[in-house]
Design a protein around this motif. Sequence first.
Motif, PDB file in Angstrom:
ATOM      1  N   THR A  10       0.837  -1.203   0.000  1.00  0.00           N
ATOM      2  CA  THR A  10       0.000   0.000   0.000  1.00  0.00           C
ATOM      3  C   THR A  10       0.877   1.260   0.000  1.00  0.00           C
ATOM      4  O   THR A  10       0.362   2.369   0.088  1.00  0.00           O
ATOM      5  N   GLY A  11       2.201   1.076  -0.104  1.00  0.00           N
ATOM      6  CA  GLY A  11       3.116   2.218  -0.043  1.00  0.00           C
ATOM      7  C   GLY A  11       3.228   2.964  -1.358  1.00  0.00           C
ATOM      8  O   GLY A  11       2.713   2.527  -2.392  1.00  0.00           O
ATOM      9  N   ASN A  12       3.948   4.091  -1.309  1.00  0.00           N
ATOM     10  CA  ASN A  12       4.086   4.962  -2.488  1.00  0.00           C
ATOM     11  C   ASN A  12       4.561   4.198  -3.721  1.00  0.00           C
ATOM     12  O   ASN A  12       3.994   4.338  -4.802  1.00  0.00           O
ATOM     13  N   VAL A  13       5.631   3.420  -3.556  1.00  0.00           N
ATOM     14  CA  VAL A  13       6.238   2.754  -4.707  1.00  0.00           C
ATOM     15  C   VAL A  13       5.658   1.353  -4.893  1.00  0.00           C
ATOM     16  O   VAL A  13       5.293   0.959  -6.006  1.00  0.00           O
ATOM     17  N   SER A  32       0.270  -6.534   3.151  1.00  0.00           N
ATOM     18  CA  SER A  32      -0.231  -5.366   3.876  1.00  0.00           C
ATOM     19  C   SER A  32      -0.594  -5.849   5.271  1.00  0.00           C
ATOM     20  O   SER A  32      -1.099  -6.965   5.423  1.00  0.00           O
ATOM     21  N   ARG A  33      -0.342  -5.006   6.270  1.00  0.00           N
ATOM     22  CA  ARG A  33      -0.728  -5.404   7.634  1.00  0.00           C
ATOM     23  C   ARG A  33      -2.238  -5.429   7.780  1.00  0.00           C
ATOM     24  O   ARG A  33      -2.766  -6.048   8.694  1.00  0.00           O
ATOM     25  N   TRP A  67      11.973  -0.985   2.594  1.00  0.00           N
ATOM     26  CA  TRP A  67      12.233  -1.077   4.033  1.00  0.00           C
ATOM     27  C   TRP A  67      11.384  -0.083   4.822  1.00  0.00           C
ATOM     28  O   TRP A  67      11.752   1.080   4.978  1.00  0.00           O
ATOM     29  N   PHE A  69      10.754  -0.327   7.993  1.00  0.00           N
ATOM     30  CA  PHE A  69      11.067  -0.478   9.423  1.00  0.00           C
ATOM     31  C   PHE A  69      12.009   0.630   9.896  1.00  0.00           C
ATOM     32  O   PHE A  69      12.747   1.204   9.102  1.00  0.00           O
ATOM     33  N   HIS A 114      19.638   0.466   5.919  1.00  0.00           N
ATOM     34  CA  HIS A 114      19.475   0.070   4.516  1.00  0.00           C
ATOM     35  C   HIS A 114      20.714  -0.688   4.025  1.00  0.00           C
ATOM     36  O   HIS A 114      20.595  -1.684   3.309  1.00  0.00           O
ATOM     37  N   PRO A 133      16.861   5.259  -5.166  1.00  0.00           N
ATOM     38  CA  PRO A 133      16.193   6.427  -5.750  1.00  0.00           C
ATOM     39  C   PRO A 133      16.543   7.731  -5.027  1.00  0.00           C
ATOM     40  O   PRO A 133      16.899   7.727  -3.845  1.00  0.00           O
ATOM     41  N   PHE A 136      11.734  11.439  -3.242  1.00  0.00           N
ATOM     42  CA  PHE A 136      10.451  11.202  -3.920  1.00  0.00           C
ATOM     43  C   PHE A 136       9.685  12.520  -4.115  1.00  0.00           C
ATOM     44  O   PHE A 136       9.632  13.361  -3.206  1.00  0.00           O
ATOM     45  N   ASN A 139       7.279  13.568  -1.419  1.00  0.00           N
ATOM     46  CA  ASN A 139       7.658  14.335  -0.219  1.00  0.00           C
ATOM     47  C   ASN A 139       7.081  15.750  -0.255  1.00  0.00           C
ATOM     48  O   ASN A 139       6.888  16.366   0.790  1.00  0.00           O
TER      49      ASN A 139
HETATM   50  N1  LIG Z   1      10.830   9.497   0.582  1.00  0.00           N
HETATM   51  C1  LIG Z   1      11.961   9.620  -0.073  1.00  0.00           C
HETATM   52  O1  LIG Z   1      12.333  10.701  -0.556  1.00  0.00           O
HETATM   53  C2  LIG Z   1      12.847   8.408  -0.254  1.00  0.00           C
HETATM   54  C3  LIG Z   1      13.949   8.499  -1.110  1.00  0.00           C
HETATM   55  C4  LIG Z   1      14.753   7.367  -1.302  1.00  0.00           C
HETATM   56  C5  LIG Z   1      14.445   6.190  -0.635  1.00  0.00           C
HETATM   57  N2  LIG Z   1      13.369   6.146   0.207  1.00  0.00           N
HETATM   58  C6  LIG Z   1      13.089   4.894   0.906  1.00  0.00           C
HETATM   59  O2  LIG Z   1      11.853   4.370   0.486  1.00  0.00           O
HETATM   60  C7  LIG Z   1      11.318   3.572   1.539  1.00  0.00           C
HETATM   61  C8  LIG Z   1       9.879   3.978   1.765  1.00  0.00           C
HETATM   62  O3  LIG Z   1       9.156   3.711   0.581  1.00  0.00           O
HETATM   63  P1  LIG Z   1       7.689   4.228   0.337  1.00  0.00           P
HETATM   64  O4  LIG Z   1       7.622   5.711   0.591  1.00  0.00           O
HETATM   65  O5  LIG Z   1       7.249   3.717  -0.989  1.00  0.00           O
HETATM   66  O6  LIG Z   1       6.953   3.464   1.464  1.00  0.00           O
HETATM   67  P2  LIG Z   1       5.637   3.918   2.273  1.00  0.00           P
HETATM   68  O7  LIG Z   1       4.738   4.698   1.381  1.00  0.00           O
HETATM   69  O8  LIG Z   1       6.111   4.507   3.545  1.00  0.00           O
HETATM   70  O9  LIG Z   1       4.900   2.535   2.497  1.00  0.00           O
HETATM   71  C9  LIG Z   1       5.434   1.403   3.037  1.00  0.00           C
HETATM   72  C10 LIG Z   1       4.354   0.378   3.259  1.00  0.00           C
HETATM   73  O10 LIG Z   1       4.927  -0.617   4.111  1.00  0.00           O
HETATM   74  C11 LIG Z   1       3.960  -1.109   4.987  1.00  0.00           C
HETATM   75  N3  LIG Z   1       4.507  -1.152   6.344  1.00  0.00           N
HETATM   76  C12 LIG Z   1       4.717  -0.111   7.191  1.00  0.00           C
HETATM   77  N4  LIG Z   1       5.250  -0.544   8.344  1.00  0.00           N
HETATM   78  C13 LIG Z   1       5.369  -1.884   8.219  1.00  0.00           C
HETATM   79  C14 LIG Z   1       5.853  -2.896   9.078  1.00  0.00           C
HETATM   80  N5  LIG Z   1       6.293  -2.629  10.307  1.00  0.00           N
HETATM   81  N6  LIG Z   1       5.838  -4.174   8.635  1.00  0.00           N
HETATM   82  C15 LIG Z   1       5.387  -4.480   7.399  1.00  0.00           C
HETATM   83  N7  LIG Z   1       4.899  -3.559   6.519  1.00  0.00           N
HETATM   84  C16 LIG Z   1       4.906  -2.271   6.941  1.00  0.00           C
HETATM   85  C17 LIG Z   1       2.754  -0.173   4.963  1.00  0.00           C
HETATM   86  O11 LIG Z   1       1.672  -0.893   4.429  1.00  0.00           O
HETATM   87  P3  LIG Z   1       0.498  -1.494   5.359  1.00  0.00           P
HETATM   88  O12 LIG Z   1       0.141  -0.426   6.345  1.00  0.00           O
HETATM   89  O13 LIG Z   1      -0.569  -1.774   4.352  1.00  0.00           O
HETATM   90  O14 LIG Z   1       1.086  -2.718   5.981  1.00  0.00           O
HETATM   91  C18 LIG Z   1       3.149   0.939   3.997  1.00  0.00           C
HETATM   92  O15 LIG Z   1       2.140   1.259   3.075  1.00  0.00           O
HETATM   93  C19 LIG Z   1      12.210   3.762   2.752  1.00  0.00           C
HETATM   94  O16 LIG Z   1      13.134   2.708   2.796  1.00  0.00           O
HETATM   95  C20 LIG Z   1      12.922   5.071   2.403  1.00  0.00           C
HETATM   96  O17 LIG Z   1      14.187   5.187   3.039  1.00  0.00           O
HETATM   97  C21 LIG Z   1      12.551   7.207   0.395  1.00  0.00           C
END
Ligand SMILES: NC(=O)c1ccc[n+]([C@@H]2O[C@H](COP(=O)([O-])OP(=O)(O)OC[C@H]3O[C@@H](n4cnc5c(N)ncnc54)[C@H](OP(=O)(O)O)[C@@H]3O)[C@@H](O)[C@H]2O)c1
Length: 287
Positions: A10-13, A32-33, A67, A69, A114, A133, A136, A139
């Motif tokens: 359900t996350g962004n990517v 998904s949780r 990731w 976490f 990471h 990447p 995003f 942000n």
């Molecule tokens: N934002 C940036 O600018 C940027 C840039 C480069 C890299 N990143 C990296 O990208 C990653 C985040 O990606 P994103 O933004 O696509 O993710 P996100 O939108 O934060 O979504 C992550 C998904 O993981 C699930 N989740 C959350 N906590 C969990 C847990 N404890 N156990 C299992 N599942 C869990 C959630 O789904 P449910 O609630 O449905 O379980 C959530 O929808 C991070 O590693 C970050 O460092 C981010």
Amino acid sequence: MSTYLVFGATGNVSRRVAERLAWSGAAVRATSRTPEGAKLPRSVEVITPDLDAPGALDDVDAAFLMWPFHSAEPARPIVDALKRRVRHVVFMTGGGALPGVAPKEQPNPVARWHATVERLIEQSGMEWTVLSPSTFMTNTLWWSDQIKAGDIVRGSFGSLAMTPIHEDDIAAVAVHALTEPGHEGRRYTLTGPEVLPQAEQVRLIGEAIGRPLRWQELTLEQERARLLADPDFPDGFVEELLAGYAKMAAAPLPEVTSAIPDITGAPATTLSAWAAEHAANFGGEQR
Ligand SMILES: NC(=O)c1ccc[n+]([C@@H]2O[C@H](COP(=O)([O-])OP(=O)(O)OC[C@H]3O[C@@H](n4cnc5c(N)ncnc54)[C@H](OP(=O)(O)O)[C@@H]3O)[C@@H](O)[C@H]2O)c1
């Protein structure tokens, strides 16, 4: 037919990865949780993120892992579960994890987690691809309340340049890496198509939603207080964000890479196009 596993779907990517795979007709299992609320395409099988659960990895050939976490602690059980059943993992890293640098030498805790996951995957015997990447475009949604409330976005580091990337472009690369040969053992640095200071990002969002938005620079103290008062911004991330921005501001200008067009055959999406797509999030009209 082999199945693709998408973690955190359900996350962004990951949502985009699961959708792109499902729309191509592939068999997709996604975690998904709260599977009942995941709102993924109907053909996607949604499970909880327990990869040791019976059936979780049945028939899975390749997995997309990101990731979510706030430590590296779950890394070993997750990688152990994957390596027993899965041939290829595509891992989206983050936190500025520096390639080839040991986890304990990484510049900040997020990069350390990471890098730890990257290392475990690389040593697991599975085929791997790492996607690294840039910032995003999502942000910029941190500014949505300010933009809905007026024409000024207040923040610090307005001149800080980034190469913002569309979440769907990362997903497109992930799908190529999951479904085609030739991406094994590769680490791709993915960026958007432009180098854009934060103040310019605000101006472009304004252009896309038809309003003259402008940036107003805050001192670090004012910015810290603003972020701490924001109920949607996690307090524990404030110092890390400000320190990260200070470091980026002192570093050389970021560079645009050609990885997205090279891998997908399509140009990386501009912030203007992303903002037009997300106009409703800023109180504008969706185009
Ligand atoms: N934002 C940036 O600018 C940027 C840039 C480069 C890299 N990143 C990296 O990208 C990653 C985040 O990606 P994103 O933004 O696509 O993710 P996100 O939108 O934060 O979504 C992550 C998904 O993981 C699930 N989740 C959350 N906590 C969990 C847990 N404890 N156990 C299992 N599942 C869990 C959630 O789904 P449910 O609630 O449905 O379980 C959530 O929808 C991070 O590693 C970050 O460092 C981010």
